[in-house]
Design an enzyme around this catalytic site. Sequence first.
Site, mmCIF file in Angstrom:
data_model
loop_
_atom_site.group_PDB
_atom_site.id
_atom_site.type_symbol
_atom_site.label_atom_id
_atom_site.label_comp_id
_atom_site.label_asym_id
_atom_site.label_seq_id
_atom_site.Cartn_x
_atom_site.Cartn_y
_atom_site.Cartn_z
ATOM 1 N N GLU A 1 31.799 29.974 36.973
ATOM 2 C CA GLU A 1 30.457 30.539 36.873
ATOM 3 C C GLU A 1 29.814 29.864 35.671
ATOM 4 O O GLU A 1 29.998 30.265 34.523
ATOM 5 C CB GLU A 1 30.507 32.059 36.711
ATOM 6 C CG GLU A 1 29.156 32.715 36.935
ATOM 7 C CD GLU A 1 28.431 33.117 35.659
ATOM 8 O OE1 GLU A 1 27.257 33.492 35.755
ATOM 9 O OE2 GLU A 1 29.013 33.063 34.572
ATOM 10 N N ARG B 1 37.208 34.492 39.729
ATOM 11 C CA ARG B 1 35.923 34.014 39.218
ATOM 12 C C ARG B 1 35.991 34.039 37.702
ATOM 13 O O ARG B 1 36.212 35.085 37.094
ATOM 14 C CB ARG B 1 34.787 34.917 39.700
ATOM 15 C CG ARG B 1 33.415 34.607 39.080
ATOM 16 C CD ARG B 1 32.470 35.752 39.402
ATOM 17 N NE ARG B 1 31.094 35.563 38.974
ATOM 18 C CZ ARG B 1 30.604 35.857 37.770
ATOM 19 N NH1 ARG B 1 31.395 36.311 36.810
ATOM 20 N NH2 ARG B 1 29.316 35.713 37.522
ATOM 21 N N ASP C 1 34.196 33.925 34.416
ATOM 22 C CA ASP C 1 32.835 34.204 33.963
ATOM 23 C C ASP C 1 32.455 33.327 32.765
ATOM 24 O O ASP C 1 33.267 33.081 31.874
ATOM 25 C CB ASP C 1 32.771 35.688 33.549
ATOM 26 C CG ASP C 1 31.374 36.134 33.166
ATOM 27 O OD1 ASP C 1 30.477 36.006 34.012
ATOM 28 O OD2 ASP C 1 31.185 36.585 32.017
ATOM 29 N N HIS D 1 34.694 36.558 26.522
ATOM 30 C CA HIS D 1 34.514 37.603 25.503
ATOM 31 C C HIS D 1 35.205 38.895 25.909
ATOM 32 O O HIS D 1 35.606 39.048 27.057
ATOM 33 C CB HIS D 1 33.014 37.866 25.282
ATOM 34 C CG HIS D 1 32.221 37.925 26.553
ATOM 35 N ND1 HIS D 1 31.490 36.860 27.027
ATOM 36 C CD2 HIS D 1 32.063 38.897 27.490
ATOM 37 C CE1 HIS D 1 30.912 37.175 28.169
ATOM 38 N NE2 HIS D 1 31.248 38.414 28.476
ATOM 39 N N HIS E 1 24.048 39.157 41.421
ATOM 40 C CA HIS E 1 23.775 40.308 40.554
ATOM 41 C C HIS E 1 22.963 39.929 39.322
ATOM 42 O O HIS E 1 22.508 40.785 38.589
ATOM 43 C CB HIS E 1 25.099 40.933 40.125
ATOM 44 C CG HIS E 1 25.855 40.027 39.189
ATOM 45 N ND1 HIS E 1 26.418 38.838 39.613
ATOM 46 C CD2 HIS E 1 26.104 40.108 37.863
ATOM 47 C CE1 HIS E 1 26.978 38.244 38.575
ATOM 48 N NE2 HIS E 1 26.808 38.990 37.501
ATOM 49 N N ASP E 2 22.843 38.619 39.050
ATOM 50 C CA ASP E 2 22.131 38.173 37.851
ATOM 51 C C ASP E 2 20.677 37.830 38.170
ATOM 52 O O ASP E 2 20.254 37.831 39.315
ATOM 53 C CB ASP E 2 22.839 36.967 37.240
ATOM 54 C CG ASP E 2 24.017 37.383 36.356
ATOM 55 O OD1 ASP E 2 23.972 38.504 35.802
ATOM 56 O OD2 ASP E 2 24.962 36.602 36.245
#
Length: 654
Positions: free
Chosen positions: A326, A282, A284, A184, A395-396
């Site tokens: 990810e 990475r 996402d 996105h 971080h999630d």
Amino acid sequence: MYEQVSHSLLNQILDELKPEIRKRDLRHFYTRLGANFYAIYSLFHHLYGQREDFTSQMVRLVEVMASRYIARDADLKETDIRREKQHNWFLSQEWVGMALYADGFAGNLPGLRSHLRYLQELGINMVHVMPILKCPKGASDGGYAVSDFRDIDERVGTLVDLRAMSKDMRRREMLLTLDVVVNHTSDEHEWAQRARAGDPRYQDYYYIFDNRDVPDMFEETMPEIFPETSPGNFTFDQTMGKWVMTVFNSYQWDLNYSNPAVFIEMLDIILFWANQGADIVRLDAVAFLWKKIGTTCQNEREAHLILQLMKDCSQVTAPGVLFIAEAIVAPVEIIKYFGEDAIIAKECEIAYNATYMALLWEAVATKNAKLLDQGIRSLPDKLDRATWLNYVRCHDDIGLGFDDADIVKAGYDPYAHRRFLVDYFTGVYDASPSRGQPFGRNDKTGDARISGSLASLVGLEAAIESADEAGIQRSIDVILLLHSMIMSFGGIPLLYYGDEIGTLNDCTFLQDENKARDNRWMHRPRMDWDKAELRNRHGTVEQRIFEGLQKMIAVRKSTAAFADYNNRTLIETGNPHLFVFMRNNPFQLNESVLVVGNFDSSPQSLTLSDLSNRGHFAFAQLTDLYSGESPTHFKDQLVIPPFRFYWLSDQRRY
Ligand code: OTU
């Protein structure tokens, strides 16, 4: 593979290339293009073959690969060739990573560069710098809403800073991992702005609908990712008077990969960052790349084909660069992001091991390894030349994404057990010292995930508050135990900044209106460098954790059995509190390490003669590679202290 149709198309494309591309010496580029062309053509044709402009899109695709190859620095090209020769280079146990925010860790990119020594002191040689691309000033989902894919957010630095840092890292033999948010864009991105202004070309970059007809069909089967802050998967745009698909936050517009122009743009962007010196990219939210009515719009076959195509194309231009998938999805789905129906990884070489992460937390709460053992047993073997990214915190939020069937096999009821886990980590459960918060609670489904820093989740915050020395020691032991598990499992361990000094929850985000409603910020701290200094003072919490990890990393790096070649065997012990597996050195027969973790608060015994699959492991003279000690034993029963781990070798240190 040589195939006539694709080969004559390749010849045609080479004839049509711009003169400035044709003139260059592109020997390595052409051999790779030849090797991958049939696969690229087949995938591109499968996805976009029905379009009239198919051939011109293919020409454009090859032009992008070639232009980025021409722009690639000589030293990066040399690295590519070196890595092609040693193509298993990243399976080595020598790599240890850390994920961090440049601003949270050190203010900005120059700050991060000046703290590389700190990371090296710990033993880190792979750094994942969380999103640093241009993003809106207000809410930006921690940089995961990108408004310009080719520039760096001025608050953290410039492209010049990044290139300087990547050069510096190369000299220090550290790998750089950067994020590319492929699913996105921010609604402030130029493409979104143009779409909003009515440009049909850019409206076709997104999923945009005149009315609710199609969105309503989608909503029937699509889950919600952020149900509390961004319910539903579509947002009405006032200016356009249309509905836009926004799976994550309402300001994150999902890209439309059924448009080849979107694929080509995103490939160009990946290669752009490869050329800035990223060793690893990475990707996402890869599970979300393809949308189809009547499905969850996750893990669709086309999402895999897009990733294969990205890999095949990027191998032509920058074969030394690896992809991380990810995909925080069900265990059997995650593994497919290495590539379906393949032997060697053909999508992403690395994937987040979200399953292992969640299972480790489950073991912390239950103080036993029943589900951990069961869940890992159910994981299929990885492909060759594929490796896990093993982590404890990131971080999630922590999603409890294990398989219901495994929960049942471990003797629990899935619904009640997940409830218990959320209660445990949010401190609702009485006996729990945990200080987490529920994240993404969904009243419709009863789901919830968990936020909170590692240290606060394992009870360090509560223990410090009540000056409970035993509790502090217990928390440190759990922190070390969890890290010992990710360092020995097989794969690249990825530490999370601040955890190495026991950073507690940070609640300052509540004062920032752009963050206050997203409690993942409680574990995205600003690094406290005074606290980090305490690692040098004997007996402090910081010193005990930091030195423990430092030593673990050093031992890992010198233990070949910890390299990742599907060389792990789970061992049945008959003791549910212990998680035990054997790692065999893939290059040296009979050189094995027996990994033992005790998740219970009481000492546990391990009866060596009962162990299944122990191969040729000799138990006569065991040494723990981490502490250098021989564990206490009575006859053939080893004693494993509470929350303790052992990395046992049956040989004197080589
Ligand atoms: C990823 O997250 C990022 O890591 C998050 O920080 C972003 O908010 C999100 O994408 C959107 O860019 O997409 O495949 O449960 O685990 O949203 C999984 C929340 C993702 C995250 C999930 C995840």
